[in-house]
Design a protein around this motif. Structure first.
Motif, PDB file in Angstrom:
ATOM      1  N   ALA A  23       0.953  -1.159  -0.003  1.00 39.06           N
ATOM      2  CA  ALA A  23       0.005   0.208   0.004  1.00 39.06           C
ATOM      3  C   ALA A  23       1.018   1.277  -0.146  1.00 39.06           C
ATOM      4  N   SER A  24       1.913   1.421   0.834  1.00 40.95           N
ATOM      5  CA  SER A  24       2.796   2.416   0.771  1.00 40.95           C
ATOM      6  C   SER A  24       3.396   2.691  -0.569  1.00 40.95           C
ATOM      7  N   VAL A  25       3.976   1.518  -1.215  1.00 43.77           N
ATOM      8  CA  VAL A  25       4.688   1.918  -2.615  1.00 43.77           C
ATOM      9  C   VAL A  25       3.546   2.240  -3.664  1.00 43.77           C
ATOM     10  N   GLU A  26       2.401   1.641  -3.565  1.00 43.35           N
ATOM     11  CA  GLU A  26       1.307   2.340  -4.488  1.00 43.35           C
ATOM     12  C   GLU A  26       1.019   3.690  -4.311  1.00 43.35           C
ATOM     13  N   ALA A  27       1.025   3.879  -3.009  1.00 44.99           N
ATOM     14  CA  ALA A  27       0.683   5.485  -2.569  1.00 44.99           C
ATOM     15  C   ALA A  27       2.128   6.281  -3.249  1.00 44.99           C
ATOM     16  N   ALA A  28       3.017   5.842  -2.897  1.00 47.20           N
ATOM     17  CA  ALA A  28       4.192   6.873  -3.277  1.00 47.20           C
ATOM     18  C   ALA A  28       4.220   6.730  -4.898  1.00 47.20           C
ATOM     19  N   VAL A  29       3.914   5.686  -5.515  1.00 45.31           N
ATOM     20  CA  VAL A  29       3.968   5.935  -7.021  1.00 45.31           C
ATOM     21  C   VAL A  29       2.795   6.781  -7.658  1.00 45.31           C
ATOM     22  N   ALA A  30       1.726   6.646  -6.936  1.00 44.07           N
ATOM     23  CA  ALA A  30       0.530   7.499  -7.432  1.00 44.07           C
ATOM     24  C   ALA A  30       0.719   9.093  -7.050  1.00 44.07           C
ATOM     25  N   ASN A  31       1.393   9.269  -5.927  1.00 45.86           N
ATOM     26  CA  ASN A  31       1.840  10.657  -5.503  1.00 45.86           C
ATOM     27  C   ASN A  31       2.983  11.222  -6.559  1.00 45.86           C
ATOM     28  N   ALA A  32       3.755  10.174  -6.978  1.00 45.83           N
ATOM     29  CA  ALA A  32       4.815  10.682  -7.893  1.00 45.83           C
ATOM     30  C   ALA A  32       4.150  11.082  -9.214  1.00 45.83           C
ATOM     31  N   LEU A  33       3.255  10.100  -9.438  1.00 48.09           N
ATOM     32  CA  LEU A  33       2.532  10.451 -11.080  1.00 48.09           C
ATOM     33  C   LEU A  33       1.806  11.868 -10.935  1.00 48.09           C
ATOM     34  N   ALA A  34       1.286  11.951  -9.852  1.00 47.33           N
ATOM     35  CA  ALA A  34       0.320  13.235  -9.525  1.00 47.33           C
ATOM     36  C   ALA A  34       1.100  14.325  -9.681  1.00 47.33           C
ATOM     37  N   ILE A  35       2.330  14.450  -9.139  1.00 43.56           N
ATOM     38  CA  ILE A  35       3.057  15.955  -9.049  1.00 43.56           C
ATOM     39  C   ILE A  35       4.191  15.843 -10.244  1.00 43.56           C
ATOM     40  N   ILE A  39       2.686  14.794 -17.315  1.00 43.46           N
ATOM     41  CA  ILE A  39       1.660  13.665 -17.355  1.00 43.46           C
ATOM     42  C   ILE A  39       0.483  14.271 -16.719  1.00 43.46           C
ATOM     43  N   ASP A  40      -0.665  13.737 -17.282  1.00 44.19           N
ATOM     44  CA  ASP A  40      -1.973  13.914 -16.564  1.00 44.19           C
ATOM     45  C   ASP A  40      -2.383  12.610 -16.002  1.00 44.19           C
ATOM     46  N   ALA A  41      -2.230  12.409 -14.804  1.00 42.03           N
ATOM     47  CA  ALA A  41      -2.405  10.847 -14.396  1.00 42.03           C
ATOM     48  C   ALA A  41      -3.742  10.924 -13.650  1.00 42.03           C
ATOM     49  N   GLU A  45      -4.511   4.348 -12.593  1.00 44.14           N
ATOM     50  CA  GLU A  45      -4.586   3.587 -11.323  1.00 44.14           C
ATOM     51  C   GLU A  45      -3.424   2.843 -10.994  1.00 44.14           C
ATOM     52  N   VAL A  46      -2.842   2.826  -9.844  1.00 42.32           N
ATOM     53  CA  VAL A  46      -1.818   2.148  -9.371  1.00 42.32           C
ATOM     54  C   VAL A  46      -1.875   0.951  -8.726  1.00 42.32           C
ATOM     55  N   THR A  47      -1.587  -0.214  -8.990  1.00 37.13           N
ATOM     56  CA  THR A  47      -1.596  -1.182  -8.117  1.00 37.13           C
ATOM     57  C   THR A  47      -0.419  -1.913  -8.116  1.00 37.13           C
ATOM     58  N   MET A  48      -0.331  -2.991  -7.002  1.00 41.30           N
ATOM     59  CA  MET A  48       0.876  -3.607  -7.066  1.00 41.30           C
ATOM     60  C   MET A  48       0.501  -5.143  -7.015  1.00 41.30           C
ATOM     61  N   GLU A  50       2.020  -9.027  -7.446  1.00 42.17           N
ATOM     62  CA  GLU A  50       3.399  -9.967  -7.360  1.00 42.17           C
ATOM     63  C   GLU A  50       4.763  -9.217  -7.411  1.00 42.17           C
ATOM     64  N   GLY A  51       4.558  -8.142  -6.569  1.00 40.32           N
ATOM     65  CA  GLY A  51       5.890  -7.549  -6.518  1.00 40.32           C
ATOM     66  C   GLY A  51       6.169  -6.340  -7.841  1.00 40.32           C
ATOM     67  N   ARG A  52       5.307  -6.341  -8.527  1.00 41.73           N
ATOM     68  CA  ARG A  52       5.493  -5.239  -9.689  1.00 41.73           C
ATOM     69  C   ARG A  52       4.336  -4.482  -9.634  1.00 41.73           C
ATOM     70  N   ILE A  53       4.711  -2.997 -10.018  1.00 41.07           N
ATOM     71  CA  ILE A  53       3.729  -2.072 -10.284  1.00 41.07           C
ATOM     72  C   ILE A  53       2.978  -2.306 -11.552  1.00 41.07           C
ATOM     73  N   VAL A  54       1.740  -2.062 -11.421  1.00 39.08           N
ATOM     74  CA  VAL A  54       0.880  -2.026 -12.577  1.00 39.08           C
ATOM     75  C   VAL A  54       0.306  -0.759 -12.844  1.00 39.08           C
ATOM     76  N   LEU A  55       0.351  -0.236 -13.947  1.00 42.60           N
ATOM     77  CA  LEU A  55      -0.345   1.016 -14.187  1.00 42.60           C
ATOM     78  C   LEU A  55      -1.421   0.851 -15.190  1.00 42.60           C
ATOM     79  N   THR A  56      -2.515   1.152 -14.921  1.00 40.93           N
ATOM     80  CA  THR A  56      -3.917   1.030 -15.772  1.00 40.93           C
ATOM     81  C   THR A  56      -4.497   2.462 -15.938  1.00 40.93           C
ATOM     82  N   GLY A  57      -5.544   2.516 -16.968  1.00 41.57           N
ATOM     83  CA  GLY A  57      -6.338   3.731 -17.196  1.00 41.57           C
ATOM     84  C   GLY A  57      -5.892   4.281 -18.422  1.00 41.57           C
ATOM     85  N   THR A  58      -6.122   5.786 -18.484  1.00 42.42           N
ATOM     86  CA  THR A  58      -5.941   6.422 -19.750  1.00 42.42           C
ATOM     87  C   THR A  58      -5.213   7.612 -19.775  1.00 42.42           C
TER      88      THR A  58
END
Length: 96
Positions: A23-35, A39-41, A45-48, A50-58
């Motif tokens: 959850a903390s890694v997902e939040a950190a990635v989402a925050n990094a994308l937001a700032i 990129i308009d993120a 959506e950011v999920t983790m 099996e140890g890998r970050i998965v980015l979905t959306g448009t």
């Protein structure tokens, strides 16, 4: 109120630190994308998984898709990124 001592039938439950870390890694990635610039993120959506970050959306451009991967990889704790972001959003595909 009376508290009863917990019993675990011989095995104490493990606190799932992995979920908290995920959850903390997902939040950190989402925050990094937001700032991040370039990129308009807002529709990403950011999920983790099996140890890998998965980015979905448009997003609006191919450059934003590539930028999202770069930004996500730069976050501490990210080992790999699977980018499933698609082109979409306002203006994409409009023929005026």
């Amino acid at each position: 109120m009376v508290f009863k001592e917990q019993t675990f039938h011989g095995l104490e439950p493990e606190i799932d630190a992995e979920i908290a870390n995920r959850a903390s890694v997902e939040a950190a990635v989402a925050n990094a994308l937001a700032i991040a610039g370039g990129i308009d993120a807002s529709d990403v959506e950011v999920t983790m998984d099996e140890g890998r970050i998965v980015l979905t959306g448009t997003v609006g451009t191919v450059g934003e898709i590539e930028r999202a991967t770069v930004v996500a990889r730069a976050v501490e704790g990210v080992q790999s990124v699977q980018n499933r972001i698609l082109l979409g959003g306002p203006g994409v595909g409009d023929m005026h």
